[in-house]
Motif scaffolding. Structure first.
Motif, PDB file in Angstrom:
ATOM      1  N   CYS A  34      -2.990  11.433  13.249  1.00 40.96           N
ATOM      2  CA  CYS A  34      -3.521  12.424  12.901  1.00 40.96           C
ATOM      3  C   CYS A  34      -3.888  11.643  11.416  1.00 40.96           C
ATOM      4  O   CYS A  34      -2.758  11.303  11.060  1.00 40.96           O
ATOM      5  N   VAL A  35      -4.354  11.386  10.372  1.00 46.92           N
ATOM      6  CA  VAL A  35      -4.157  11.098   9.314  1.00 46.92           C
ATOM      7  C   VAL A  35      -4.338  11.530   7.502  1.00 46.92           C
ATOM      8  O   VAL A  35      -6.477  12.516   8.456  1.00 46.92           O
ATOM      9  N   ASP A  36      -4.268  11.968   6.410  1.00 43.60           N
ATOM     10  CA  ASP A  36      -5.621  12.730   6.257  1.00 43.60           C
ATOM     11  C   ASP A  36      -6.242  11.825   5.478  1.00 43.60           C
ATOM     12  O   ASP A  36      -6.190  10.657   4.864  1.00 43.60           O
ATOM     13  N   LEU A  69       0.711  -1.544   0.187  1.00 42.06           N
ATOM     14  CA  LEU A  69      -0.002  -0.275  -0.064  1.00 42.06           C
ATOM     15  C   LEU A  69       0.987   0.742  -0.346  1.00 42.06           C
ATOM     16  O   LEU A  69       1.705   1.295   0.662  1.00 42.06           O
ATOM     17  N   HIS A  70       0.411   2.195  -0.300  1.00 40.50           N
ATOM     18  CA  HIS A  70       1.407   3.399  -0.157  1.00 40.50           C
ATOM     19  C   HIS A  70       0.892   3.845   1.905  1.00 40.50           C
ATOM     20  O   HIS A  70       0.278   3.520   2.027  1.00 40.50           O
ATOM     21  N   GLY A  71       2.271   4.406   1.675  1.00 43.35           N
ATOM     22  CA  GLY A  71       2.054   4.734   2.767  1.00 43.35           C
ATOM     23  C   GLY A  71       0.993   5.300   3.455  1.00 43.35           C
ATOM     24  O   GLY A  71       0.978   5.192   5.016  1.00 43.35           O
ATOM     25  N   SER A  72       0.273   6.273   3.066  1.00 45.98           N
ATOM     26  CA  SER A  72      -1.199   6.826   3.310  1.00 45.98           C
ATOM     27  C   SER A  72      -1.693   6.192   3.846  1.00 45.98           C
ATOM     28  O   SER A  72      -2.947   6.136   4.925  1.00 45.98           O
ATOM     29  N   ASP A  73      -1.762   5.150   2.775  1.00 49.59           N
ATOM     30  CA  ASP A  73      -2.943   4.121   2.751  1.00 49.59           C
ATOM     31  C   ASP A  73      -2.346   3.249   4.302  1.00 49.59           C
ATOM     32  O   ASP A  73      -3.484   2.771   4.885  1.00 49.59           O
ATOM     33  N   ALA A  74      -1.049   3.041   4.629  1.00 50.06           N
ATOM     34  CA  ALA A  74      -1.112   1.820   5.527  1.00 50.06           C
ATOM     35  C   ALA A  74      -1.499   2.406   6.513  1.00 50.06           C
ATOM     36  O   ALA A  74      -1.264   2.273   7.797  1.00 50.06           O
ATOM     37  N   GLN A  75      -0.738   3.743   7.222  1.00 51.52           N
ATOM     38  CA  GLN A  75      -1.599   4.814   8.390  1.00 51.52           C
ATOM     39  C   GLN A  75      -2.699   4.714   7.792  1.00 51.52           C
ATOM     40  O   GLN A  75      -3.185   4.614   9.328  1.00 51.52           O
ATOM     41  N   ARG A  76      -4.189   4.862   6.899  1.00 55.54           N
ATOM     42  CA  ARG A  76      -5.193   4.863   7.074  1.00 55.54           C
ATOM     43  C   ARG A  76      -5.505   3.666   7.567  1.00 55.54           C
ATOM     44  O   ARG A  76      -6.725   3.857   8.351  1.00 55.54           O
ATOM     45  N   ALA A  85     -11.903  -8.380   6.535  1.00 59.37           N
ATOM     46  CA  ALA A  85     -13.385  -8.164   6.041  1.00 59.37           C
ATOM     47  C   ALA A  85     -13.758  -6.669   6.833  1.00 59.37           C
ATOM     48  O   ALA A  85     -14.371  -5.590   6.217  1.00 59.37           O
ATOM     49  N   GLU A  86     -14.087  -6.780   7.988  1.00 65.70           N
ATOM     50  CA  GLU A  86     -14.774  -5.512   8.744  1.00 65.70           C
ATOM     51  C   GLU A  86     -13.478  -4.068   8.606  1.00 65.70           C
ATOM     52  O   GLU A  86     -13.838  -3.241   8.642  1.00 65.70           O
ATOM     53  N   LEU A  87     -12.360  -4.701   9.061  1.00 65.86           N
ATOM     54  CA  LEU A  87     -11.167  -3.573   8.091  1.00 65.86           C
ATOM     55  C   LEU A  87     -11.163  -2.985   7.510  1.00 65.86           C
ATOM     56  O   LEU A  87     -10.957  -1.933   7.170  1.00 65.86           O
ATOM     57  N   ASP A  88     -11.617  -3.646   6.543  1.00 65.16           N
ATOM     58  CA  ASP A  88     -11.577  -3.391   5.191  1.00 65.16           C
ATOM     59  C   ASP A  88     -13.054  -2.317   4.912  1.00 65.16           C
ATOM     60  O   ASP A  88     -12.589  -1.111   4.796  1.00 65.16           O
ATOM     61  N   ILE A  89     -14.056  -2.330   5.339  1.00 62.75           N
ATOM     62  CA  ILE A  89     -15.440  -1.389   5.580  1.00 62.75           C
ATOM     63  C   ILE A  89     -14.529   0.120   6.608  1.00 62.75           C
ATOM     64  O   ILE A  89     -14.774   0.714   5.717  1.00 62.75           O
ATOM     65  N   PHE A 149     -11.872   6.580   5.546  1.00 63.09           N
ATOM     66  CA  PHE A 149     -10.496   7.330   5.296  1.00 63.09           C
ATOM     67  C   PHE A 149     -10.443   7.282   3.635  1.00 63.09           C
ATOM     68  O   PHE A 149      -9.381   8.414   3.393  1.00 63.09           O
ATOM     69  N   THR A 150     -11.181   6.656   3.154  1.00 60.59           N
ATOM     70  CA  THR A 150     -10.594   6.718   1.444  1.00 60.59           C
ATOM     71  C   THR A 150     -12.236   6.061   0.648  1.00 60.59           C
ATOM     72  O   THR A 150     -12.913   5.644   0.734  1.00 60.59           O
ATOM     73  N   ASP A 151     -12.418   7.016  -0.789  1.00 59.18           N
ATOM     74  CA  ASP A 151     -13.254   6.501  -1.438  1.00 59.18           C
ATOM     75  C   ASP A 151     -13.002   5.593  -2.428  1.00 59.18           C
ATOM     76  O   ASP A 151     -12.778   5.448  -3.671  1.00 59.18           O
ATOM     77  N   MET A 152     -12.737   4.084  -2.193  1.00 54.07           N
ATOM     78  CA  MET A 152     -13.146   2.682  -3.326  1.00 54.07           C
ATOM     79  C   MET A 152     -14.730   2.254  -3.882  1.00 54.07           C
ATOM     80  O   MET A 152     -14.276   1.121  -3.789  1.00 54.07           O
TER      81      MET A 152
END
Length: 189
Positions: free
Chosen positions: A97-99, A19-26, A39-43, A48-51
């Motif tokens: 905090c995360v972007d 993953l990109h580092g920012s997505d690892a942080q998210r 699966a719950e983590l994915d939800i 934080f992200t629009d997938m």
């Protein structure tokens, strides 16, 4: 590039990918939702992200790996409540905090106190095994089944009947406050 190797484990499976580092942080921030499964983590990541309906981890492979990639490695064991890793990009911490690309302001997060962080991957397997064994011995209560399931629905239903005659806003406020402030044996407090 700022990619990080990520391994995710729960009680039943392990997957790994990059993953990109920012997505690892998210992904770490999403642990604040108290997921028990990948699966719950994915939800929870959708906060934080629009997938859309796509999985954040669809490109991951089965199994675990602690081999770093580019900016490091992060291992998240949901069953052991363990985050291990080394990264030059991602801050591995139980709070921060995360972007969020959908918001102007960063989003703060704080994980519950039962999460352990190990800044290194040399001994993560032993730590994870010990923590899994401890969690199996300790009685676990899935509070979500109580706080968001049938007990809550029954409480709301009873409250609606008891608060007939009150203004709707006042009835909602009282019901909400009573639900949150009433001791519950099924929550062990």
């Amino acid at each position: 590039m700022s990619a990080v190797a990520v391994t995710l484990l729960d009680w039943n499976q392990a997957i790994h990918g990059t993953l990109h580092g920012s997505d690892a942080q998210r992904t770490i921030a999403a642990l604040a939702a108290e997921p028990e499964t990948i699966a719950e983590l994915d939800i929870a990541m959708r906060r934080f992200t629009d997938m859309g309906d796509s999985s954040h981890f669809a490109h991951f492979h089965r199994g675990d790996s602690d081999q770093p990639w580019d900016a490091g490695v992060v291992i998240i064991d949901l069953a052991a409540r363990l985050i291990a890793g080394e990264s030059s990009y991602t801050s591995i911490s139980t709070e921060g905090c995360v972007d969020d690309p959908t918001r102007e302001e960063p989003v703060n997060f704080q994980l519950s106190s039962d999460w352990q962080v190990s800044h290194g991957v040399d001994s993560w397997r032993g730590i994870a095994q010990r923590r899994r064994e401890e969690r199996v011995k300790a009685p676990r209560i899935d509070v979500r089944q109580i706080l968001f399931g049938r007990p809550m629905m029954e409480y709301i239903t009873t409250s609606i009947v008891e608060m007939r005659g009150l203004e709707p806003d006042e009835a909602v406020k009282r019901t909400h406050a009573d639900w949150l402030m009433t001791a519950r044996n099924d929550l062990a407090f």
